[in-house]
Design a protein around this motif. Structure first.
Motif, PDB file in Angstrom:
ATOM      1  N   GLN A 345       0.830  -1.201   0.000  1.00 52.57           N
ATOM      2  CA  GLN A 345       0.000   0.000   0.000  1.00 52.57           C
ATOM      3  C   GLN A 345       0.869   1.257   0.000  1.00 52.57           C
ATOM      4  OE1 GLN A 345      -2.775   0.206   3.253  1.00 52.57           O
ATOM      5  NE2 GLN A 345      -3.696   2.107   2.562  1.00 52.57           N
ATOM      6  N   SER A 346       1.931   1.230   0.791  1.00 51.85           N
ATOM      7  CA  SER A 346       2.806   2.393   0.870  1.00 51.85           C
ATOM      8  C   SER A 346       3.557   2.616  -0.436  1.00 51.85           C
ATOM      9  CB  SER A 346       3.806   2.219   2.018  1.00 51.85           C
ATOM     10  OG  SER A 346       4.589   3.377   2.172  1.00 51.85           O
ATOM     11  N   ALA A 347       4.033   1.542  -1.060  1.00 55.10           N
ATOM     12  CA  ALA A 347       4.757   1.667  -2.330  1.00 55.10           C
ATOM     13  C   ALA A 347       3.869   2.286  -3.403  1.00 55.10           C
ATOM     14  CB  ALA A 347       5.267   0.304  -2.780  1.00 55.10           C
ATOM     15  N   GLU A 348       2.596   1.868  -3.441  1.00 56.39           N
ATOM     16  CA  GLU A 348       1.671   2.415  -4.436  1.00 56.39           C
ATOM     17  C   GLU A 348       1.225   3.834  -4.082  1.00 56.39           C
ATOM     18  OE1 GLU A 348      -1.643   0.015  -5.491  1.00 56.39           O
ATOM     19  OE2 GLU A 348      -0.434  -1.778  -5.864  1.00 56.39           O
ATOM     20  N   GLN A 349       1.172   4.132  -2.800  1.00 54.96           N
ATOM     21  CA  GLN A 349       0.776   5.476  -2.379  1.00 54.96           C
ATOM     22  C   GLN A 349       1.803   6.508  -2.846  1.00 54.96           C
ATOM     23  OE1 GLN A 349       0.251   5.842   1.846  1.00 54.96           O
ATOM     24  NE2 GLN A 349      -0.093   8.032   1.776  1.00 54.96           N
ATOM     25  N   GLN A 350       3.076   6.149  -2.771  1.00 58.48           N
ATOM     26  CA  GLN A 350       4.127   7.085  -3.183  1.00 58.48           C
ATOM     27  C   GLN A 350       4.306   7.119  -4.696  1.00 58.48           C
ATOM     28  OE1 GLN A 350       5.732   9.236  -1.141  1.00 58.48           O
ATOM     29  NE2 GLN A 350       4.286   8.460   0.401  1.00 58.48           N
ATOM     30  N   VAL A 351       4.182   5.956  -5.337  1.00 55.85           N
ATOM     31  CA  VAL A 351       4.310   5.875  -6.802  1.00 55.85           C
ATOM     32  C   VAL A 351       3.180   4.985  -7.314  1.00 55.85           C
ATOM     33  CG1 VAL A 351       5.778   5.319  -8.766  1.00 55.85           C
ATOM     34  CG2 VAL A 351       6.823   6.065  -6.606  1.00 55.85           C
ATOM     35  N   PRO A 352       2.102   5.567  -7.823  1.00 60.48           N
ATOM     36  CA  PRO A 352       0.974   4.753  -8.296  1.00 60.48           C
ATOM     37  C   PRO A 352       1.406   3.741  -9.347  1.00 60.48           C
ATOM     38  CG  PRO A 352       0.379   7.077  -8.205  1.00 60.48           C
ATOM     39  CD  PRO A 352       1.856   7.011  -7.969  1.00 60.48           C
ATOM     40  N   LYS A 353       0.754   2.589  -9.336  1.00 63.01           N
ATOM     41  CA  LYS A 353       1.118   1.552 -10.306  1.00 63.01           C
ATOM     42  C   LYS A 353       0.848   1.994 -11.742  1.00 63.01           C
ATOM     43  CE  LYS A 353      -1.726  -1.557  -8.664  1.00 63.01           C
ATOM     44  NZ  LYS A 353      -2.439  -2.835  -8.467  1.00 63.01           N
ATOM     45  N   THR A 354       0.005   2.996 -11.902  1.00 61.47           N
ATOM     46  CA  THR A 354      -0.302   3.514 -13.241  1.00 61.47           C
ATOM     47  C   THR A 354       0.772   4.473 -13.750  1.00 61.47           C
ATOM     48  OG1 THR A 354      -1.623   5.263 -12.210  1.00 61.47           O
ATOM     49  CG2 THR A 354      -2.790   3.283 -12.937  1.00 61.47           C
ATOM     50  N   GLN A 355       1.746   4.822 -12.887  1.00 59.89           N
ATOM     51  CA  GLN A 355       2.810   5.739 -13.291  1.00 59.89           C
ATOM     52  C   GLN A 355       3.801   5.007 -14.181  1.00 59.89           C
ATOM     53  OE1 GLN A 355       3.539   9.215 -12.654  1.00 59.89           O
ATOM     54  NE2 GLN A 355       4.881   8.600 -14.330  1.00 59.89           N
ATOM     55  N   ASN A 356       3.781   5.305 -15.468  1.00 57.21           N
ATOM     56  CA  ASN A 356       4.680   4.643 -16.398  1.00 57.21           C
ATOM     57  C   ASN A 356       6.125   5.069 -16.151  1.00 57.21           C
ATOM     58  OD1 ASN A 356       2.587   3.313 -17.736  1.00 57.21           O
ATOM     59  ND2 ASN A 356       2.239   5.043 -19.111  1.00 57.21           N
ATOM     60  N   GLY A 357       7.016   4.108 -16.225  1.00 57.51           N
ATOM     61  CA  GLY A 357       8.436   4.417 -16.196  1.00 57.51           C
ATOM     62  C   GLY A 357       9.062   4.596 -14.840  1.00 57.51           C
ATOM     63  N   ILE A 358       8.294   4.440 -13.751  1.00 53.46           N
ATOM     64  CA  ILE A 358       8.865   4.595 -12.409  1.00 53.46           C
ATOM     65  C   ILE A 358       8.429   3.427 -11.534  1.00 53.46           C
ATOM     66  CG2 ILE A 358       9.118   6.069 -10.381  1.00 53.46           C
ATOM     67  CD1 ILE A 358       8.326   8.442 -12.072  1.00 53.46           C
ATOM     68  N   PRO A 678       9.619   8.190   2.661  1.00 56.77           N
ATOM     69  CA  PRO A 678       8.194   8.119   3.036  1.00 56.77           C
ATOM     70  C   PRO A 678       7.589   6.732   2.821  1.00 56.77           C
ATOM     71  CG  PRO A 678       8.624  10.139   1.811  1.00 56.77           C
ATOM     72  CD  PRO A 678       9.874   9.309   1.734  1.00 56.77           C
ATOM     73  N   THR A 679       8.015   6.047   1.775  1.00 54.95           N
ATOM     74  CA  THR A 679       7.525   4.677   1.555  1.00 54.95           C
ATOM     75  C   THR A 679       7.885   3.800   2.747  1.00 54.95           C
ATOM     76  OG1 THR A 679       7.763   4.900  -0.854  1.00 54.95           O
ATOM     77  CG2 THR A 679       7.630   2.666   0.037  1.00 54.95           C
ATOM     78  N   TRP A 680       9.122   3.919   3.210  1.00 57.46           N
ATOM     79  CA  TRP A 680       9.589   3.110   4.352  1.00 57.46           C
ATOM     80  C   TRP A 680       8.776   3.441   5.600  1.00 57.46           C
ATOM     81  CZ3 TRP A 680      11.423   3.375   9.264  1.00 57.46           C
ATOM     82  CH2 TRP A 680      12.180   2.298   9.758  1.00 57.46           C
ATOM     83  N   PHE A 681       8.646   4.718   5.916  1.00 54.03           N
ATOM     84  CA  PHE A 681       7.986   5.112   7.164  1.00 54.03           C
ATOM     85  C   PHE A 681       6.501   4.742   7.174  1.00 54.03           C
ATOM     86  CE2 PHE A 681      11.657   7.936   7.897  1.00 54.03           C
ATOM     87  CZ  PHE A 681      11.892   7.649   9.234  1.00 54.03           C
ATOM     88  N   ASN A 682       5.808   4.984   6.093  1.00 53.16           N
ATOM     89  CA  ASN A 682       4.374   4.683   6.062  1.00 53.16           C
ATOM     90  C   ASN A 682       4.108   3.190   6.231  1.00 53.16           C
ATOM     91  OD1 ASN A 682       3.762   7.378   5.736  1.00 53.16           O
ATOM     92  ND2 ASN A 682       3.601   7.258   3.506  1.00 53.16           N
ATOM     93  N   ALA A 683       4.999   2.367   5.673  1.00 54.00           N
ATOM     94  CA  ALA A 683       4.853   0.918   5.846  1.00 54.00           C
ATOM     95  C   ALA A 683       5.222   0.504   7.265  1.00 54.00           C
ATOM     96  CB  ALA A 683       5.724   0.180   4.834  1.00 54.00           C
ATOM     97  N   MET A 684       6.356   1.017   7.742  1.00 54.37           N
ATOM     98  CA  MET A 684       6.852   0.585   9.047  1.00 54.37           C
ATOM     99  C   MET A 684       5.982   1.076  10.205  1.00 54.37           C
ATOM    100  SD  MET A 684       9.369  -1.473   8.859  1.00 54.37           S
ATOM    101  CE  MET A 684      10.756  -2.023   7.867  1.00 54.37           C
ATOM    102  N   LYS A 685       5.301   2.159  10.015  1.00 55.71           N
ATOM    103  CA  LYS A 685       4.393   2.623  11.070  1.00 55.71           C
ATOM    104  C   LYS A 685       3.310   1.586  11.327  1.00 55.71           C
ATOM    105  CE  LYS A 685       1.643   6.610  12.537  1.00 55.71           C
ATOM    106  NZ  LYS A 685       1.152   7.967  12.184  1.00 55.71           N
ATOM    107  N   VAL A 686       2.801   0.988  10.266  1.00 56.50           N
ATOM    108  CA  VAL A 686       1.791  -0.071  10.398  1.00 56.50           C
ATOM    109  C   VAL A 686       2.421  -1.353  10.931  1.00 56.50           C
ATOM    110  CG1 VAL A 686       0.135  -1.500   9.145  1.00 56.50           C
ATOM    111  CG2 VAL A 686       0.398   0.923   8.547  1.00 56.50           C
ATOM    112  N   ILE A 687       3.588  -1.710  10.380  1.00 52.32           N
ATOM    113  CA  ILE A 687       4.244  -2.963  10.756  1.00 52.32           C
ATOM    114  C   ILE A 687       4.615  -2.973  12.240  1.00 52.32           C
ATOM    115  CG2 ILE A 687       6.317  -4.357  10.366  1.00 52.32           C
ATOM    116  CD1 ILE A 687       6.207  -3.394   7.422  1.00 52.32           C
ATOM    117  N   HIS A 688       4.960  -1.817  12.796  1.00 47.22           N
ATOM    118  CA  HIS A 688       5.376  -1.737  14.195  1.00 47.22           C
ATOM    119  C   HIS A 688       4.213  -1.553  15.176  1.00 47.22           C
ATOM    120  CE1 HIS A 688       9.428  -1.142  12.538  1.00 47.22           C
ATOM    121  NE2 HIS A 688       9.895  -1.374  13.748  1.00 47.22           N
TER     122      HIS A 688
END
Length: 704
Positions: A345-358, A678-688
């Motif tokens: 969820q965090s990875a897609e929040q920062q870079v949507p899967k629809t974003q070509n090339g990233i 931000p990808t790391w923090f948003n994920a880790m906040k939930v994981i922790h």
């Protein structure tokens, strides 16, 4: 006509004589001059019948998450093995009615049936077709789908070749098998092996797939349909050829009535048969097949990257493809569904899967002294084969990518400098705005390095790790020695990154034609830019480096598996690399303290820290010179992780932020603190969530 009948009589006589020789050979292997050849054939038959008696069927392998929930299945043949008592009498009656109504009367070979088939051969010219008992069919199917499962088409052709030799061998095995195995077990064995179409083998899987039921609850119409398509699944596929399947099913129902399956009262039996034949096929709209392989893993295509890495890891650990696809293994993995979903969820929040090339990928590893467990491998991309949707069918969060982590590599320079007494975490280092290195040549001329912004001329190593001046770390690398820095990176965890790919990130060929490895090339070329991180990188290995640091310097392979259990419930040992003390605990924890300021107000990751975050941690951002990739490596004492955002198109371009996009030619590219952190923090906040805040161990005096 006379010639045809004469030919039939000759064939009938031949088959009768052959049958006599066959029976004699069963008792006296050397009778009739058979000699050694017969003895060898008998040995082969003994082995085959012995194998049949214990028939180890190809079974489905189940991959489970850390909680024991299935996330993926591997198989060549979808089969649910059953005992005789788990198959309904209706199913048994249906298959015997259409395939072998004299099953309980013969001893494996139906001589009356052979005689009838041979007499018929005088008319149609076929000496070897028909007359097979269900036991013989069991033998044939076993040869094709168990012994020959590696190449079913070739095995099927061999098992069904129209030769007298094949028929005799099949018959002899059937005769011997019936001396060793009960009728009920032979019948159950046949019903467990027989192909029933749509990747199903055996009535257990077929009952589930076609009717979403179990084999002990099959109705007469359902059982009759399965019996109808047995061994003819292609031409009688109820989905592709429903009319043919219905016609054949009704023939089976009539045969069941003739065999007395519906009672002795003829009128009542006929009425029942007509009712059964009037029933629709009853196949479910969506066949209930198990998802197969990594593409269908998990709740949507989010577990596929982990699954792919797992299979590569298991193969390297000694588990064969044959075991995976046919062994009926239970693979208990380290995958944490909560961590995986949060990271996805965090990875897609920062870079949507629809974003070509990233692409935006993340790996999460749980530190430990005896094991580093991989908890999540995700990307903003979905795992799959549809490139038009941006899907990728490779374990990108785990593989070595042809993109650099930027200044994350400064961690290795700092670690090597500490170990070699060049500096301490509180000692100052030189940080000139511009530095010309004479140690690292740039095309034969001195190499000049600039900082990305204004810095003090001197600062502590801890402050330098937090603010990331380029010149300070190039100078530190010179004083320490490039070879020692590269070796430190390998020791801490960048093992495949440095030894298994070349400088372009391509896997090394066995003949060495595209070598040397990235690590060797860096040393040979005296590439001083190593500390700035331009080269190929594994995100999983970055996460494992962080895990090594907070594990007191203990490196362990990033493992996705807890244990592998065979079909009998026994653990299968794996050939995993042992953990190593990569650096001393004092050095590791001192380095951790040196990396603890990146999230403080003047650190490069400070802007990514979410409200309420109060956990002690290590962290280091990275950005490559052209802003085509950025990274963040960080860890608490409980979880380590790394994120890399990179331009994954055919022609990688500069990445810009706010919003995230490709921006060719721009000089205002993205930084690691803007998207990877931000990808790391948003994920880790939930994981922790629910975990206590654990402080970092103190630094040792010698490394301050």
């Amino acid at each position: 006509m006379f010639a045809a009948r004469a030919s039939g009589l000759v064939k009938l006589l031949g088959l009768c004589l052959t049958a006599g020789v066959l029976l004699a050979a069963m008792v006296f292997p050397f009778v009739g001059g058979l000699g050694l050849a017969s003895n060898r054939a008998a040995d082969e038959v003994d082995k085959t019948s012995g194998d049949l008696a214990k028939a180890e069927l190809p079974l489905v392998t189940t991959i489970q998450d850390m909680n024991g929930e299935p996330i993926a299945y591997l198989y060549d043949q979808y089969r649910i093995p059953l005992t005789a008592g788990e198959i309904s009498d209706t199913m048994k009656a249906a298959i015997l009615a259409i395939e072998d109504k004299r099953f309980y009367e013969h001893r494996g070979v139906d001589w009356q049936g052979i005689a009838r088939a041979a007499a018929k051969a005088g008319v149609d010219g076929g000496a070897t077709q028909g007359a097979s008992t269900l036991t013989q069919q069991y033998v044939k199917n076993y040869m094709a789908f168990v012994l020959g499962a590696d190449n079913e088409q070739e095995a099927w052709e061999k098992a069904t070749e129209a030769t007298v030799g094949r028929k005799l061998r099949e018959a002899r095995i059937a005769l011997q098998l019936e001396q060793e195995v009960s009728k009920e077990d032979i019948l159950a064995g046949y019903l467990n092996i027989v192909p029933l179409g749509n990747q199903t083998y055996g009535v257990g899987a077929a009952a589930k797939a076609y009717f979403n039921t179990t084999a002990d609850k099959l109705t007469v119409p359902q059982a009759a349909l399965l019996a109808a398509i047995a061994n003819r699944p292609s031409s009688l596929n109820p989905g592709a050829s429903p009319d043919k399947a219905l016609e054949r099913r009704n023939i089976v129902i009539d045969k069941m009535r003739e065999n007395g399956a519906f009672g002795k009262d003829e009128a009542e039996a006929k009425t029942k048969a007509e009712e059964y034949k009037a029933a629709p096929l009853g196949v479910v709209d969506n066949l209930q097949l198990l998802p197969k392989g990594c593409v269908g893993a998990g709740d949507g295509p989010i577990y596929g990257f982990f699954c792919d890495y797992l299979l590569d890891y298991l193969r390297a650990a000694g588990i064969t493809n044959k075991q995976l696809q046919r062994g009926g293994l239970t693979i208990k993995t380290t995958l944490d569904p909560k961590a995986t979903k949060a990271a996805k969820q965090s990875a897609e929040q920062q870079v949507p899967k629809t974003q070509n090339g990233i692409a935006n990928v993340m790996s999460v590893v749980e530190p430990g002294k005896d094991k580093h467990k991989v908890r999540a491998l995700v990307a903003n991309r979905d795992y799959g084969n549809n490139a038009e949707l941006g899907q990728v069918a490779r374990p990108v969060p785990a593989e070595v990518l042809p993109f650099g982590p930027g200044s994350v590599n400064k961690v290795f320079t700092a670690a090597a400098a500490l170990e070699n007494g060049v500096t301490g975490i509180d000692k100052t280092i030189d940080v000139p705005n511009t530095y010309t290195s004479r140690a690292y040549a740039n095309g034969g001329t001195p190499w000049t390095i600039h900082n990305a912004g204004p810095y003090s001329d001197k600062m502590s190593l801890t402050q330098a790790l937090a603010t990331s001046p380029n010149t300070g770390f190039v100078i530190l690398q010179e004083k320490t020695g490039l070879g020692k820095v590269v070796d430190m990176a390998y020791r801490l965890g960048m093992r495949d990154t440095l030894s298994s790919v070349n400088r372009g990130g391509e896997p090394l060929k066995a003949d060495g034609s595209n070598g040397p490895s990235q690590g060797d090339w860096t040393k040979q070329a005296n590439a001083g830019s190593y500390t700035l991180g331009p080269g190929a990188t594994s995100v999983l290995e970055l996460a494992n480096v962080a895990a090594t640091i907070v594990s007191g310097g203990t490196w362990c392979p990033p493992t996705p598996v807890e244990k592998v259990i065979d079909r009998y419930g026994k653990d299968i040992p794996l050939k995993e690399k042992p953990c190593e003390q990569a650096v001393t605990p004092d050095l590791a924890y001192s380095l951790a303290q040196g990396l603890s300021h990146d999230v403080l107000p003047n650190g490069t990751a400070a802007g990514a820290v979410p409200p309420g975050w109060n956990r002690n941690m290590i962290g280091k951002t990275g950005t490559t010179e052209e802003h085509k990739s950025v990274a963040f490596m960080a860890a608490t004492m409980q979880y380590a992780g790394a994120v890399m955002t990179y331009a994954d198109g055919n022609n990688p371009q500069v990445i810009c932020a706010n919003p995230i996009r490709l921006c060719p030619g721009s000089s205002a590219g993205v930084y690691g603190g803007q998207v990877a952190a931000p990808t790391w923090f948003n994920a880790m906040k939930v994981i922790h969530e629910g975990l206590p805040a654990v402080p970092l161990p103190p630094a040792a005096a010698r490394y301050k």
